[in-house]
Every structure is written in C-alpha cells, then in structure tokens.
Design a protein around this motif. Structure first.
Motif, PDB file in Angstrom:
ATOM      1  N   PRO A  75       0.830  -1.207   0.000  1.00 46.53           N
ATOM      2  CA  PRO A  75       0.000   0.000   0.000  1.00 46.53           C
ATOM      3  C   PRO A  75       0.868   1.263   0.000  1.00 46.53           C
ATOM      4  O   PRO A  75       1.904   1.314   0.660  1.00 46.53           O
ATOM      5  N   GLN A  76       0.410   2.268  -0.728  1.00 51.32           N
ATOM      6  CA  GLN A  76       1.172   3.507  -0.868  1.00 51.32           C
ATOM      7  C   GLN A  76       0.732   4.566   0.153  1.00 51.32           C
ATOM      8  O   GLN A  76       0.842   5.755  -0.100  1.00 51.32           O
ATOM      9  N   THR A  77       0.257   4.117   1.304  1.00 51.74           N
ATOM     10  CA  THR A  77      -0.243   5.038   2.317  1.00 51.74           C
ATOM     11  C   THR A  77       0.859   5.961   2.819  1.00 51.74           C
ATOM     12  O   THR A  77       1.963   5.514   3.137  1.00 51.74           O
ATOM     13  N   ILE A  78       0.528   7.245   2.915  1.00 57.88           N
ATOM     14  CA  ILE A  78       1.440   8.197   3.558  1.00 57.88           C
ATOM     15  C   ILE A  78       0.908   8.421   4.970  1.00 57.88           C
ATOM     16  O   ILE A  78      -0.159   9.008   5.168  1.00 57.88           O
ATOM     17  N   PHE A  79       1.642   7.926   5.948  1.00 56.80           N
ATOM     18  CA  PHE A  79       1.197   7.996   7.344  1.00 56.80           C
ATOM     19  C   PHE A  79       1.637   9.323   7.960  1.00 56.80           C
ATOM     20  O   PHE A  79       2.831   9.583   8.120  1.00 56.80           O
ATOM     21  N   LYS A  80       0.639  10.134   8.334  1.00 58.41           N
ATOM     22  CA  LYS A  80       0.931  11.489   8.793  1.00 58.41           C
ATOM     23  C   LYS A  80       0.583  11.727  10.259  1.00 58.41           C
ATOM     24  O   LYS A  80       0.790  12.816  10.766  1.00 58.41           O
ATOM     25  N   ASP A  81       0.066  10.714  10.940  1.00 59.88           N
ATOM     26  CA  ASP A  81      -0.379  10.933  12.318  1.00 59.88           C
ATOM     27  C   ASP A  81       0.383  10.067  13.329  1.00 59.88           C
ATOM     28  O   ASP A  81      -0.142   9.687  14.369  1.00 59.88           O
ATOM     29  N   PHE A  82       1.643   9.776  13.002  1.00 55.63           N
ATOM     30  CA  PHE A  82       2.537   9.108  13.945  1.00 55.63           C
ATOM     31  C   PHE A  82       3.515  10.149  14.488  1.00 55.63           C
ATOM     32  O   PHE A  82       3.495  11.307  14.052  1.00 55.63           O
ATOM     33  N   PRO A  83       4.376   9.792  15.445  1.00 52.87           N
ATOM     34  CA  PRO A  83       5.249  10.807  16.051  1.00 52.87           C
ATOM     35  C   PRO A  83       6.006  11.668  15.044  1.00 52.87           C
ATOM     36  O   PRO A  83       6.139  12.875  15.228  1.00 52.87           O
ATOM     37  N   ILE A  84       6.526  11.048  13.994  1.00 63.41           N
ATOM     38  CA  ILE A  84       7.149  11.810  12.914  1.00 63.41           C
ATOM     39  C   ILE A  84       6.689  11.209  11.581  1.00 63.41           C
ATOM     40  O   ILE A  84       6.242  10.065  11.530  1.00 63.41           O
ATOM     41  N   LEU A  85       6.804  12.001  10.542  1.00 57.92           N
ATOM     42  CA  LEU A  85       6.627  11.476   9.192  1.00 57.92           C
ATOM     43  C   LEU A  85       7.951  10.848   8.776  1.00 57.92           C
ATOM     44  O   LEU A  85       9.002  11.471   8.917  1.00 57.92           O
ATOM     45  N   TYR A  86       7.911   9.617   8.309  1.00 64.96           N
ATOM     46  CA  TYR A  86       9.138   8.959   7.850  1.00 64.96           C
ATOM     47  C   TYR A  86       8.778   8.168   6.607  1.00 64.96           C
ATOM     48  O   TYR A  86       7.991   7.220   6.655  1.00 64.96           O
ATOM     49  N   MET A  87       9.355   8.584   5.470  1.00 64.88           N
ATOM     50  CA  MET A  87       9.023   7.971   4.190  1.00 64.88           C
ATOM     51  C   MET A  87      10.279   7.445   3.504  1.00 64.88           C
ATOM     52  O   MET A  87      11.317   8.108   3.505  1.00 64.88           O
ATOM     53  N   ARG A  88      10.139   6.248   2.897  1.00 63.85           N
ATOM     54  CA  ARG A  88      11.242   5.657   2.137  1.00 63.85           C
ATOM     55  C   ARG A  88      10.730   5.305   0.744  1.00 63.85           C
ATOM     56  O   ARG A  88       9.749   4.577   0.599  1.00 63.85           O
ATOM     57  N   PHE A  89      11.427   5.796  -0.274  1.00 67.69           N
ATOM     58  CA  PHE A  89      11.031   5.572  -1.656  1.00 67.69           C
ATOM     59  C   PHE A  89      12.030   4.631  -2.317  1.00 67.69           C
ATOM     60  O   PHE A  89      13.177   4.989  -2.551  1.00 67.69           O
TER      61      PHE A  89
END
Length: 237
Positions: free
Chosen positions: A171-185
């Motif tokens: 899933p390509q969900t962008i999780f924005k409601d955790f302690p920090i935003l952390y994304m890996r592409f």
C-alpha cells in the motif's frame, strides 16, 4: 506553513550520479562532502550490513555540518536473522553506539523487517517490548498484513512511527499521524531503479508540506534517487 520535512538519500557513493549530481572532476573521496552541501540528512544503511562501532559513527559525526542529521538502520542480524528473538543485549549495544557516536545528530533509528515477516500479535508485542523509547523508533514492514488498525493503534500508544514506504505491491499510504513522518522511496515498478514523476512528487509534497519528519530516496541503483531528492527538495523551498 513552513515545511519541516528533511529530504535525503539512502546512499551517496554512486557512480551513476557523476555528471548528474557530482561534478566530473570531483574525486570520489569528496562525494559525501558535496552531498552535505545540498542535503541536511542522510539515511545510514551501512549499519544494516555490518554492526557499527562508536568510532565509525563519530567519524561520520565529525565530517558533517552542525545541523546535519542521520537516521540509522538497525543491523540485519537483529531484524532479519534473529528477528528480535534473544536480541535485547545486542539491540541495547546498538542503541548505545548510536547515542555515543551520533550524539545530537541522531534523528531516527530504523527497523526494517523482511517481506517474509508477516503480522502476528506475538511479533507486535515483541517489537513493542524490545524498543528503547528514549529514541525515535521507526519500523518499516514489507508484508501487507502489518497495515492494520491493531498495529497502528499500538504504535501510536507507544510513540512508534510506522514507516511510509513506496515499494512494489505494498500500500502507498502516507502515514501522517505518527510521532514523525518517515518515508522511504524504493522505486516502483522496478525496485531500487525506477524514478518518480514530477506529478507524483508534487502530490507527495501536497500531502506532507505541513509535517515534520524525514523522506529518503532509496531508488539509488540508477540516477533516479538523487534527481528525485533534488526535485522534491526544490518544491519545499
């Protein structure tokens, strides 16, 4: 609202980036210094393959600007080989090495589990029970079964960040409601190679523009990662 997301890559020593990012006449020993002139964070993946030492992290600390931040990946012997079983002492050593070596430049500690690591309550409790909550812990899963409310609620209750991943067949969900935003592409459809379009990056920026956290491009088996990182960074200025 000012953007607080730091953008970087998951590697820098890359011959594909010559003439694309690194000047043709720049010796490879100066590549990281050049990288630091353009980015203020780096995802250190070397610790995944070889257990680090304080001295190694101190060397990285000393060669970076004052405001630079590192996210550091947990060794695979903990996440892939032992899969957290009987790892308390080893993980504690790793945390201490990160703290002593990276000091104030330590951003997040990244736990990346293999695609074979499917969800179970036992595993979820093992993760929650072994983490040191004095650190910003980020967990990346590569099995879709972890995308569920039980995991997300438990992570939020324990101040753990669920990593947003761009990875084939997840899933390509962008999780924005955790302690920090952390994304890996990581690159889709071709893992570690594929590039993200300007339209895709613009949509990502639209979603994360008011958040605080980190975005790392790991599609570094080509020139895609550095070009994507530079383009997204330009959007945030």
């Amino acid at each position: 609202m000012k953007n607080h997301v730091k953008i970087g890559c998951s590697s820098f020593y890359n011959s594909f980036w010559k003439n694309v990012f690194y000047p043709q006449n720049l010796p490879s020993k100066k590549w990281f210094e050049f990288y630091c002139q353009h980015f203020d964070t780096y995802e250190f993946n070397g610790s995944f393959y070889k257990f680090p030492t304080v001295r190694i992290f101190q060397n990285w600390y000393n060669k970076t600007p004052e405001s630079f931040l590192f996210s550091v990946k947990v060794p695979k012997e903990i996440t892939h080989i032992k899969k957290l079983i009987d790892c308390e002492s080893r993980l504690n050593d790793f945390y201490n090495i990160c703290k002593e070596g990276m000091k104030d430049k330590l951003a997040a500690v990244l736990f990346q589990f293999p695609p074979s690591y499917a969800f179970s309550r036992e595993k979820l409790h093992a993760i929650i029970g072994i983490l040191n909550y004095n650190f910003k812990n980020v967990v990346e899963f590569r099995h879709e079964s972890w995308w569920n409310d039980e995991v997300w609620n438990a992570f939020k209750e324990n101040n753990i960040t669920f990593c947003s991943v761009s990875y084939p067949n997840l899933p390509q969900t962008i999780f924005k409601d955790f302690p920090i935003l952390y994304m890996r592409f990581h690159g889709i459809p071709r893992l570690f190679h594929s590039s993200y379009s300007t339209e895709e990056l613009r949509e990502i920026y639209r979603q994360i523009r008011s958040k605080k956290g980190f975005i790392y491009f790991n599609n570094t088996a080509s020139e895609a990662g550095i070009l994507n990182a530079l383009e997204l960074k330009r959007m945030t200025v």
